[in-house]
Design a protein around this motif. Structure first.
Motif, PDB file in Angstrom:
ATOM      1  N   LYS A 103       0.839  -1.210   0.000  1.00 56.31           N
ATOM      2  CA  LYS A 103       0.000   0.000   0.000  1.00 56.31           C
ATOM      3  C   LYS A 103       0.864   1.246   0.000  1.00 56.31           C
ATOM      4  O   LYS A 103       0.507   2.255  -0.609  1.00 56.31           O
ATOM      5  N   ALA A 118      -6.528   9.603  -0.687  1.00 60.63           N
ATOM      6  CA  ALA A 118      -6.633  10.049   0.712  1.00 60.63           C
ATOM      7  C   ALA A 118      -5.241  10.367   1.269  1.00 60.63           C
ATOM      8  O   ALA A 118      -4.273   9.669   0.967  1.00 60.63           O
ATOM      9  N   VAL A 141      -8.876   5.529   8.713  1.00 62.43           N
ATOM     10  CA  VAL A 141      -8.761   4.195   8.122  1.00 62.43           C
ATOM     11  C   VAL A 141      -7.392   3.619   8.449  1.00 62.43           C
ATOM     12  O   VAL A 141      -6.373   4.283   8.235  1.00 62.43           O
ATOM     13  N   LYS A 143      -4.794   0.519   7.679  1.00 67.38           N
ATOM     14  CA  LYS A 143      -4.552  -0.533   6.683  1.00 67.38           C
ATOM     15  C   LYS A 143      -3.233  -1.243   6.948  1.00 67.38           C
ATOM     16  O   LYS A 143      -2.194  -0.584   7.098  1.00 67.38           O
ATOM     17  N   VAL A 153      -8.012  -4.047   6.234  1.00 65.49           N
ATOM     18  CA  VAL A 153      -8.471  -2.653   6.288  1.00 65.49           C
ATOM     19  C   VAL A 153      -9.569  -2.499   7.325  1.00 65.49           C
ATOM     20  O   VAL A 153     -10.537  -3.258   7.334  1.00 65.49           O
ATOM     21  N   GLU A 185      -4.898   6.426   7.058  1.00 66.03           N
ATOM     22  CA  GLU A 185      -5.305   7.471   6.119  1.00 66.03           C
ATOM     23  C   GLU A 185      -6.649   8.091   6.428  1.00 66.03           C
ATOM     24  O   GLU A 185      -7.462   7.546   7.175  1.00 66.03           O
ATOM     25  N   GLU A 186      -6.823   9.214   5.814  1.00 62.37           N
ATOM     26  CA  GLU A 186      -8.042  10.005   5.887  1.00 62.37           C
ATOM     27  C   GLU A 186      -9.218   9.184   5.347  1.00 62.37           C
ATOM     28  O   GLU A 186      -9.061   8.435   4.392  1.00 62.37           O
ATOM     29  N   CYS A 187     -10.382   9.336   5.953  1.00 62.59           N
ATOM     30  CA  CYS A 187     -11.575   8.613   5.504  1.00 62.59           C
ATOM     31  C   CYS A 187     -12.267   9.408   4.396  1.00 62.59           C
ATOM     32  O   CYS A 187     -12.561  10.590   4.560  1.00 62.59           O
ATOM     33  N   LEU A 188     -12.497   8.742   3.266  1.00 68.25           N
ATOM     34  CA  LEU A 188     -13.182   9.387   2.135  1.00 68.25           C
ATOM     35  C   LEU A 188     -14.658   9.016   2.160  1.00 68.25           C
ATOM     36  O   LEU A 188     -15.017   7.926   2.619  1.00 68.25           O
ATOM     37  N   GLU A 192     -18.519   4.134  -3.925  1.00 67.77           N
ATOM     38  CA  GLU A 192     -17.289   3.407  -4.222  1.00 67.77           C
ATOM     39  C   GLU A 192     -17.477   2.628  -5.526  1.00 67.77           C
ATOM     40  O   GLU A 192     -18.480   1.931  -5.691  1.00 67.77           O
ATOM     41  N   LYS A 214     -18.909  -4.623  -0.426  1.00 64.54           N
ATOM     42  CA  LYS A 214     -17.815  -5.227   0.348  1.00 64.54           C
ATOM     43  C   LYS A 214     -18.249  -5.782   1.693  1.00 64.54           C
ATOM     44  O   LYS A 214     -17.671  -6.748   2.172  1.00 64.54           O
ATOM     45  N   ASN A 224     -15.776  -6.275   6.424  1.00 65.50           N
ATOM     46  CA  ASN A 224     -15.449  -6.321   4.999  1.00 65.50           C
ATOM     47  C   ASN A 224     -15.227  -7.751   4.542  1.00 65.50           C
ATOM     48  O   ASN A 224     -14.752  -8.590   5.302  1.00 65.50           O
ATOM     49  N   MET A 273     -13.276   6.287  -5.003  1.00 66.44           N
ATOM     50  CA  MET A 273     -14.368   6.901  -4.257  1.00 66.44           C
ATOM     51  C   MET A 273     -14.782   8.119  -5.057  1.00 66.44           C
ATOM     52  O   MET A 273     -13.927   8.967  -5.391  1.00 66.44           O
ATOM     53  N   ILE A 282      -8.848   4.864  -3.892  1.00 65.24           N
ATOM     54  CA  ILE A 282      -8.770   4.150  -2.613  1.00 65.24           C
ATOM     55  C   ILE A 282      -7.608   3.172  -2.670  1.00 65.24           C
ATOM     56  O   ILE A 282      -6.791   3.100  -1.764  1.00 65.24           O
ATOM     57  N   GLU A 283      -7.558   2.406  -3.734  1.00 68.93           N
ATOM     58  CA  GLU A 283      -6.446   1.465  -3.877  1.00 68.93           C
ATOM     59  C   GLU A 283      -6.344   1.002  -5.313  1.00 68.93           C
ATOM     60  O   GLU A 283      -7.307   1.069  -6.070  1.00 68.93           O
TER      61      GLU A 283
HETATM   62  P1  AMP Z   1      -8.931  -1.608   0.346  1.00 69.54           P
HETATM   63  O1  AMP Z   1      -8.480  -2.996   0.684  1.00 69.54           O
HETATM   64  O2  AMP Z   1      -7.859  -0.571   0.424  1.00 69.54           O
HETATM   65  O3  AMP Z   1      -9.777  -1.547  -0.889  1.00 69.54           O
HETATM   66  O4  AMP Z   1     -10.001  -1.225   1.474  1.00 69.54           O
HETATM   67  C1  AMP Z   1     -11.118  -2.032   1.697  1.00 69.54           C
HETATM   68  C2  AMP Z   1     -12.322  -1.158   1.819  1.00 69.54           C
HETATM   69  O5  AMP Z   1     -12.190  -0.239   2.880  1.00 69.54           O
HETATM   70  C3  AMP Z   1     -12.556  -0.300   0.592  1.00 69.54           C
HETATM   71  O6  AMP Z   1     -13.212  -1.002  -0.396  1.00 69.54           O
HETATM   72  C4  AMP Z   1     -13.387   0.828   1.179  1.00 69.54           C
HETATM   73  O7  AMP Z   1     -14.727   0.439   1.315  1.00 69.54           O
HETATM   74  C5  AMP Z   1     -12.792   1.000   2.534  1.00 69.54           C
HETATM   75  N1  AMP Z   1     -11.778   2.052   2.506  1.00 69.54           N
HETATM   76  C6  AMP Z   1     -10.456   1.928   2.261  1.00 69.54           C
HETATM   77  N2  AMP Z   1      -9.834   3.115   2.326  1.00 69.54           N
HETATM   78  C7  AMP Z   1     -10.765   4.036   2.606  1.00 69.54           C
HETATM   79  C8  AMP Z   1     -10.748   5.452   2.803  1.00 69.54           C
HETATM   80  N3  AMP Z   1      -9.631   6.160   2.727  1.00 69.54           N
HETATM   81  N4  AMP Z   1     -11.924   6.064   3.083  1.00 69.54           N
HETATM   82  C9  AMP Z   1     -13.074   5.350   3.201  1.00 69.54           C
HETATM   83  N5  AMP Z   1     -13.157   4.024   3.017  1.00 69.54           N
HETATM   84  C10 AMP Z   1     -12.028   3.359   2.732  1.00 69.54           C
END
Ligand code: AMP
Ligand code: GLY
Length: 424
Positions: A103, A118, A141, A143, A153, A185-188, A192, A214, A224, A273, A282-283
Motif C-alpha cells: 500500500k 486520501a 482508516v 490498513k 483494512v 489514512e483520511e476517511c473518504l 465506491e 464489500k 469487509n 471513491m 482508494i487502492e
Molecule cells: P482496500 O483494501 O484498500 O480496498 O479497502 C477495503 C475497503 O475499505 C474499501 O473497499 C473501502 O470500502 C474501505 N476504505 C479503504 N480506504 C478508505 C478510505 N480512505 N476512506 C473510506 N473508506 C475506505
C-alpha cells in the motif's frame, strides 16, 4: 491459441467462460480451476502460487498465453518467470505488481504522479501509530501495509476502534508479516466504484466498471469481505467521470511506472471513491476483481482473447473494445460464517434449474466434487450473475436464479444493487 487461466475462483470461471467462446482458441487449461471451469477447460492440479510448476507446464504445453486471475502469483513473479521462458502473460511483473502488494508503494506512485488519493502516513511502530490516531481523531482508516486478502483494512468510526486495529495488526500480528507496518489514512466519503483498465505498458483502455458490495451484511453492515455482489455498469460513474478517472488516475500511474522502468501490463483495477471533489483513489489492484469480473465479462461483446494478446504485445494504442448495451448483476452465495470461520463440505443442490433461468449464469467460486456431489469448499462458494436490458431486469434474473439454488448452509445479500435501483 493455447491458453492457461491461473486461479480457481469465480473470476477465473468467468475468464474461462469468456475465453472458451473465442474462435482463436485451440485449447484452454485452468490451474487449479474448480468444478465450474472443468466444463470449459481442462483443470490442471497446480496451485496458483506454484510459479515453478506453472512455468514448467507452460513450457511443456508450448502455451501461447497465460492469464493470471489472482494477485498472489503476480506479486510472486509469475509474469517475470514466464517472460524468461518466452511465454506471454497478461499480468504485470513483480515490480509493477507492488502497486497492489504494498500500500505504501501505491501511495508513493500517487504522490509522484499527482494522483488524487486520501492523505496518509505509514508507521512501523505501534506507539507512533496510536499517537497519530489519537491526535487526528476519527473517522480514520487503518490498513495493514502488506497483502491481507481483503482483511487488512479497518474503517474506524472511533479512536478506540482504530487503536484496536493497530493492536491487532502490529502487535497481535493477526495478519502475520502483512501487518508489521500500517498505513493510516483520511476517511473518504462517496460512492465506491471499481474501474478496470487493460494496459500494455504504455497504453490503457477502459475495461468497464462495476460497483461491489464489500460488507457482509445487508445495508452495508458488518465486516469487509472479498465482495458479496456487484453490478455493471454503475450509474454513478458517468462517462465524464470515467474519462476523469482515466486521465487523472489510471494513465498517470501507468506513465509513472513506465518512467521508473517497471511498465505495467495486464488489468489495472482502480478502487475509486466518487467524492464531492471528483474521483479519488482508494487502492490499486493488479488484476480483475471478484465478483466484478463475473458481471463485467458477460457484458463484453468483443472477443477477449485478441485484447489480452494486444496487451502483451504493446498494441493497445488503437485497440477498441465493444460492450453490450446490457446490465449485469452478480450475487455471491457464501458459506455461513464467512468472512469469519466457516465449515466446508456442505452439499449444494442441483444447479441446473438456476442455470436455466433466462439471462442467468452460475459461476463457481469455491466448490469441489465429493463422491460425485457438488460441495462447498470456500468462503465465497457461488456467484450467480443475471443479465438483461437494464439493471432491474439483470437484478430479476440474478435473484430468480439464486432462488432456484438449494443450499441450506449458504447465505447471500438480498440487497445487491438496491441503492442503484432506487431502493435507498
Ligand atoms: P482496500 O483494501 O484498500 O480496498 O479497502 C477495503 C475497503 O475499505 C474499501 O473497499 C473501502 O470500502 C474501505 N476504505 C479503504 N480506504 C478508505 C478510505 N480512505 N476512506 C473510506 N473508506 C475506505
Ligand atoms: N471485489 C474486490 C476485489 O476483487 O478486490
Amino acid at each position: 491459441m493455447r491458453v492457461l487461466v491461473v486461479g480457481g475462483g469465480g473470476r477465473e470461471h468467468a475468464l474461462c467462460w469468456a475465453l472458451a467462446g473465442s474462435p482463436l482458441l485451440t485449447q484452454l487449461w485452468c490451474a487449479p480451476g474448480n468444478p465450474g471451469t472443468a466444463a470449459l477447460a481442462e483443470n490442471v492440479p497446480i496451485a496458483a502460487t506454484d510459479i515453478a510448476a506453472l512455468v514448467a507446464f507452460a513450457r511443456a504445453q508450448a502455451l501461447d498465453l497465460v492469464v493470471p486471475g489472482p494477485e498472489a502469483p503476480l506479486v510472486a513473479g509469475l509474469s517475470d518467470a514466464l517472460g524468461l521462458a518466452g511465454i506471454a502473460c497478461c499480468g504485470p511483473s513483480a515490480a509493477a505488481a507492488r502497486l497492489e502488494g504494498s500500500k505504501s508503494f501505491a501511495k508513493e506512485i500517487c504522490a509522484a504522479a499527482g494522483i488524487p488519493t486520501a492523505r496518509w502516513e505509514r508507521f512501523d511502530e505501534a506507539a507512533a501509530a496510536r499517537a497519530f490516531v489519537r491526535r487526528r481523531g476519527a473517522p480514520v482508516v487503518v490498513k495493514a501495509d502488506g497483502l491481507a486478502a481483503g482483511k487488512g483494512v479497518v474503517v474506524a468510526a472511533s479512536v478506540a476502534e482504530a487503536e484496536a486495529a493497530i493492536e491487532a495488526f502490529m502487535q497481535a500480528r493477526t495478519l502475520g508479516a502483512a501487518g508489521a507496518s500500517v498505513v493510516i489514512e483520511e476517511c473518504l466519503f462517496g460512492e465506491e466504484i471499481s474501474l478496470f483498465a487493460l494496459c500494455d505498458g504504455a497504453h490503457a483502455i477502459p475495461f468497464g466498471a462495476a460497483q461491489d458490495h464489500k460488507r457482509v451484511g445487508e445495508g452495508d453492515t458488518g465486516p469487509n469481505t472479498g465482495g458479496m455482489g456487484a453490478f455493471s455498469p454503475p450509474p454513478a460513474l458517468t462517462p465524464d467521470l470515467t474519462e476523469a478517472a482515466m486521465a487523472r488516475i489510471v494513465r498517470p500511474a501507468l506513465a509513472e511506472l513506465a518512467r521508473q522502468g517497471t511498465p505495467f501490463r495486464g488489468f489495472l483495477f482502480a478502487g475509486l471513491m466518487l467524492t464531492a471533489d471528483g474521483p479519488s483513489l482508494i487502492e490499486f489492484n493488479v488484476r480483475l476483481g471478484d465478483p466484478e469480473t463475473q458481471c463485467l465479462l458477460p457484458r463484453l461483446h468483443s472477443d477477449l482473447l485478441p485484447a489480452l494478446l494486444a496487451a502483451c504485445d504493446g498494441e493497445l494504442g488503437d485497440f477498441a473494445l465493444r460492450w453490450r448495451p446490457e446490465a449485469a448483476l452478480a450475487v455471491v452465495l457464501a458459506a455461513r460464517g464467512y468472512p469469519g470461520a466457516y465449515a466446508g463440505g456442505s452439499r449444494i443442490g442441483d444447479l441446473a434449474p438456476a442455470e436455466a433461468v433466462p439471462g442467468a449464469l452460475v459461476f463457481h467460486s469455491g466448490t469441489a466434487l465429493q463422491d460425485g456431489a457438488l460441495v462447498a469448499a470456500g468462503g465465497r462458494v457461488l456467484t450467480v450473475c443475471g443479465t438483461g436490458p437494464d439493471l432491474p431486469a439483470a437484478h430479476g434474473a440474478a435473484y430468480r436464479a439464486v432462488g432456484a439454488i438449494a443450499w441450506p448452509d449458504g447465505f447471500y445479500r438480498r440487497d445487491i444493487g438496491r441503492r442503484a435501483l432506487g431502493g435507498g
